[in-house]
Write a protein that holds these residues in place. Structure first.
Motif, PDB file in Angstrom:
ATOM      1  N   GLN A  80       0.430  -1.909  -3.382  1.00  0.00           N
ATOM      2  CA  GLN A  80       0.517  -0.781  -2.323  1.00  0.00           C
ATOM      3  C   GLN A  80       2.478  -0.796  -1.938  1.00  0.00           C
ATOM      4  OE1 GLN A  80      -1.673  -3.840   0.430  1.00  0.00           O
ATOM      5  NE2 GLN A  80      -3.589  -2.111   0.661  1.00  0.00           N
ATOM      6  N   GLN A  81       3.239  -1.881  -2.273  1.00  0.00           N
ATOM      7  CA  GLN A  81       4.491  -1.413  -2.046  1.00  0.00           C
ATOM      8  C   GLN A  81       5.030  -0.689  -3.149  1.00  0.00           C
ATOM      9  OE1 GLN A  81       6.382  -2.953   0.482  1.00  0.00           O
ATOM     10  NE2 GLN A  81       4.735  -4.312   1.461  1.00  0.00           N
ATOM     11  N   GLU A  82       4.495  -0.478  -4.201  1.00  0.00           N
ATOM     12  CA  GLU A  82       5.212   0.558  -5.537  1.00  0.00           C
ATOM     13  C   GLU A  82       4.154   1.691  -4.639  1.00  0.00           C
ATOM     14  OE1 GLU A  82       7.363   2.215  -8.078  1.00  0.00           O
ATOM     15  OE2 GLU A  82       6.408   0.120  -7.614  1.00  0.00           O
ATOM     16  N   ARG A  83       3.928   1.448  -3.942  1.00  0.00           N
ATOM     17  CA  ARG A  83       2.773   3.336  -3.531  1.00  0.00           C
ATOM     18  C   ARG A  83       4.111   3.501  -2.551  1.00  0.00           C
ATOM     19  NH1 ARG A  83      -0.396   4.106   0.717  1.00  0.00           N
ATOM     20  NH2 ARG A  83      -1.375   7.023   0.546  1.00  0.00           N
ATOM     21  N   LYS A  84       4.196   2.984  -1.484  1.00  0.00           N
ATOM     22  CA  LYS A  84       4.887   2.962  -0.287  1.00  0.00           C
ATOM     23  C   LYS A  84       5.945   3.986  -0.625  1.00  0.00           C
ATOM     24  CE  LYS A  84       6.886   0.576   3.901  1.00  0.00           C
ATOM     25  NZ  LYS A  84       6.991  -0.732   4.675  1.00  0.00           N
ATOM     26  N   LYS A  85       6.670   3.008  -1.515  1.00  0.00           N
ATOM     27  CA  LYS A  85       8.578   3.309  -2.406  1.00  0.00           C
ATOM     28  C   LYS A  85       7.877   4.991  -2.604  1.00  0.00           C
ATOM     29  CE  LYS A  85       9.901  -1.021  -3.790  1.00  0.00           C
ATOM     30  NZ  LYS A  85      10.044  -1.694  -4.908  1.00  0.00           N
ATOM     31  N   MET A  86       7.110   5.451  -3.791  1.00  0.00           N
ATOM     32  CA  MET A  86       6.797   6.457  -3.919  1.00  0.00           C
ATOM     33  C   MET A  86       6.924   7.263  -3.528  1.00  0.00           C
ATOM     34  SD  MET A  86       3.595   6.188  -7.180  1.00  0.00           S
ATOM     35  CE  MET A  86       3.701   7.569  -7.344  1.00  0.00           C
ATOM     36  N   ILE A  87       5.707   7.327  -2.015  1.00  0.00           N
ATOM     37  CA  ILE A  87       5.895   8.124  -1.047  1.00  0.00           C
ATOM     38  C   ILE A  87       7.408   8.492  -0.187  1.00  0.00           C
ATOM     39  CG2 ILE A  87       4.984   8.591   1.307  1.00  0.00           C
ATOM     40  CD1 ILE A  87       2.403   7.019   0.577  1.00  0.00           C
ATOM     41  N   GLU A  88       7.838   6.881  -0.249  1.00  0.00           N
ATOM     42  CA  GLU A  88       9.447   7.078   0.109  1.00  0.00           C
ATOM     43  C   GLU A  88       9.809   8.147  -0.744  1.00  0.00           C
ATOM     44  OE1 GLU A  88      10.254   3.269   1.602  1.00  0.00           O
ATOM     45  OE2 GLU A  88       9.474   3.121   2.903  1.00  0.00           O
ATOM     46  N   GLN A  89      10.215   7.759  -1.641  1.00  0.00           N
ATOM     47  CA  GLN A  89      10.768   8.790  -2.829  1.00  0.00           C
ATOM     48  C   GLN A  89      10.371  10.342  -2.263  1.00  0.00           C
ATOM     49  OE1 GLN A  89      10.193   7.041  -6.166  1.00  0.00           O
ATOM     50  NE2 GLN A  89      11.707   5.283  -6.219  1.00  0.00           N
ATOM     51  N   PHE A  90       8.819  10.487  -2.331  1.00  0.00           N
ATOM     52  CA  PHE A  90       8.345  12.085  -2.237  1.00  0.00           C
ATOM     53  C   PHE A  90       9.183  12.923  -1.204  1.00  0.00           C
ATOM     54  CE2 PHE A  90       4.261  10.930  -4.956  1.00  0.00           C
ATOM     55  CZ  PHE A  90       5.341  11.249  -6.047  1.00  0.00           C
ATOM     56  N   HIS A  91       9.425  11.721  -0.157  1.00  0.00           N
ATOM     57  CA  HIS A  91       9.130  12.650   1.376  1.00  0.00           C
ATOM     58  C   HIS A  91      11.432  12.818   0.730  1.00  0.00           C
ATOM     59  CE1 HIS A  91       6.464  12.212   3.809  1.00  0.00           C
ATOM     60  NE2 HIS A  91       5.471  10.770   3.605  1.00  0.00           N
ATOM     61  N   PHE A  92      11.326  11.879   1.341  1.00  0.00           N
ATOM     62  CA  PHE A  92      13.643  11.943   0.440  1.00  0.00           C
ATOM     63  C   PHE A  92      13.415  13.048  -0.480  1.00  0.00           C
ATOM     64  CE2 PHE A  92      17.225  11.179  -2.058  1.00  0.00           C
ATOM     65  CZ  PHE A  92      18.208  11.588  -0.640  1.00  0.00           C
ATOM     66  N   ARG A  93      12.198  13.773  -0.673  1.00  0.00           N
ATOM     67  CA  ARG A  93      12.512  14.825  -2.172  1.00  0.00           C
ATOM     68  C   ARG A  93      12.244  15.974  -1.517  1.00  0.00           C
ATOM     69  NH1 ARG A  93      12.064  11.475  -6.761  1.00  0.00           N
ATOM     70  NH2 ARG A  93      13.468  10.943  -7.644  1.00  0.00           N
ATOM     71  N   GLY A  94      11.723  15.543   0.207  1.00  0.00           N
ATOM     72  CA  GLY A  94      10.650  16.819   1.000  1.00  0.00           C
ATOM     73  C   GLY A  94       9.258  17.135   0.716  1.00  0.00           C
ATOM     74  N   ILE A  95       8.769  16.462  -0.755  1.00  0.00           N
ATOM     75  CA  ILE A  95       7.159  16.069  -1.270  1.00  0.00           C
ATOM     76  C   ILE A  95       6.298  15.402  -0.394  1.00  0.00           C
ATOM     77  CG2 ILE A  95       5.782  15.994  -2.911  1.00  0.00           C
ATOM     78  CD1 ILE A  95       8.618  15.795  -4.803  1.00  0.00           C
ATOM     79  N   VAL A  96       5.379  16.488   0.544  1.00  0.00           N
ATOM     80  CA  VAL A  96       4.517  15.921   0.983  1.00  0.00           C
ATOM     81  C   VAL A  96       3.191  15.482   0.374  1.00  0.00           C
ATOM     82  CG1 VAL A  96       2.547  16.684   2.838  1.00  0.00           C
ATOM     83  CG2 VAL A  96       4.806  17.435   2.815  1.00  0.00           C
ATOM     84  N   TRP A  97       2.780  14.251   0.469  1.00  0.00           N
ATOM     85  CA  TRP A  97       2.146  13.088  -0.475  1.00  0.00           C
ATOM     86  C   TRP A  97       0.810  13.502  -0.622  1.00  0.00           C
ATOM     87  CZ3 TRP A  97       2.234   9.624  -3.678  1.00  0.00           C
ATOM     88  CH2 TRP A  97       1.070   8.843  -3.866  1.00  0.00           C
ATOM     89  N   GLU A  98       0.281  14.668   0.357  1.00  0.00           N
ATOM     90  CA  GLU A  98      -1.043  14.911   0.521  1.00  0.00           C
ATOM     91  C   GLU A  98      -1.407  16.273  -0.539  1.00  0.00           C
ATOM     92  OE1 GLU A  98       0.485  14.121   2.643  1.00  0.00           O
ATOM     93  OE2 GLU A  98      -1.301  12.568   3.095  1.00  0.00           O
ATOM     94  N   ASP A  99       0.196  17.160  -1.078  1.00  0.00           N
ATOM     95  CA  ASP A  99       0.021  18.000  -1.991  1.00  0.00           C
ATOM     96  C   ASP A  99      -0.300  17.739  -3.631  1.00  0.00           C
ATOM     97  OD1 ASP A  99       0.249  19.991   0.903  1.00  0.00           O
ATOM     98  OD2 ASP A  99       2.551  20.163   0.353  1.00  0.00           O
TER      99      ASP A  99
END
Length: 102
Positions: A80-99
């Protein structure tokens, strides 16, 4: 100094057997500190002790079962922590997790 409680107080307070507490320590699930030949548990470790005590006494889970459940829950938390980090990295790069297609 870190707040802690003695092994003897734990046994009285939680109404658990000394052998159960020793088994948790021997298995590495709990880490008791020794000072002046008295063993203490940090207050920060009380939630884990309560969880293990509930599993053992209320649900009749044996020590190997407690070890397995605890290990699996730690792995889930790490994922769950790893997933959270990935989502934060995606948001930082402008990528939406749902996409993202999996």
């Amino acid at each position: 100094m870190e707040e802690r409680i003695s092994r003897e107080e734990l046994i009285k307070l939680y109404n658990i057997e000394m052998s159960f507490l020793e088994s948790l320590e021997d298995s590495g699930l709990l880490h008791l500190q020794i000072e002046n030949e008295v063993k203490y548990l940090s207050y920060g470790d009380l939630p884990a002790l309560e969880r293990f005590t509930n599993w053992h006494y209320d649900l009749d889970v044996n020590l190997p079962g407690i070890e397995i459940i605890s290990n699996l829950l730690q792995k889930i938390e790490a994922m769950q922590q790893e997933r959270k980090k990935m989502i934060e990295q995606f948001h930082f790069r402008g990528i939406v997790w749902e996409d993202i297609e999996l």
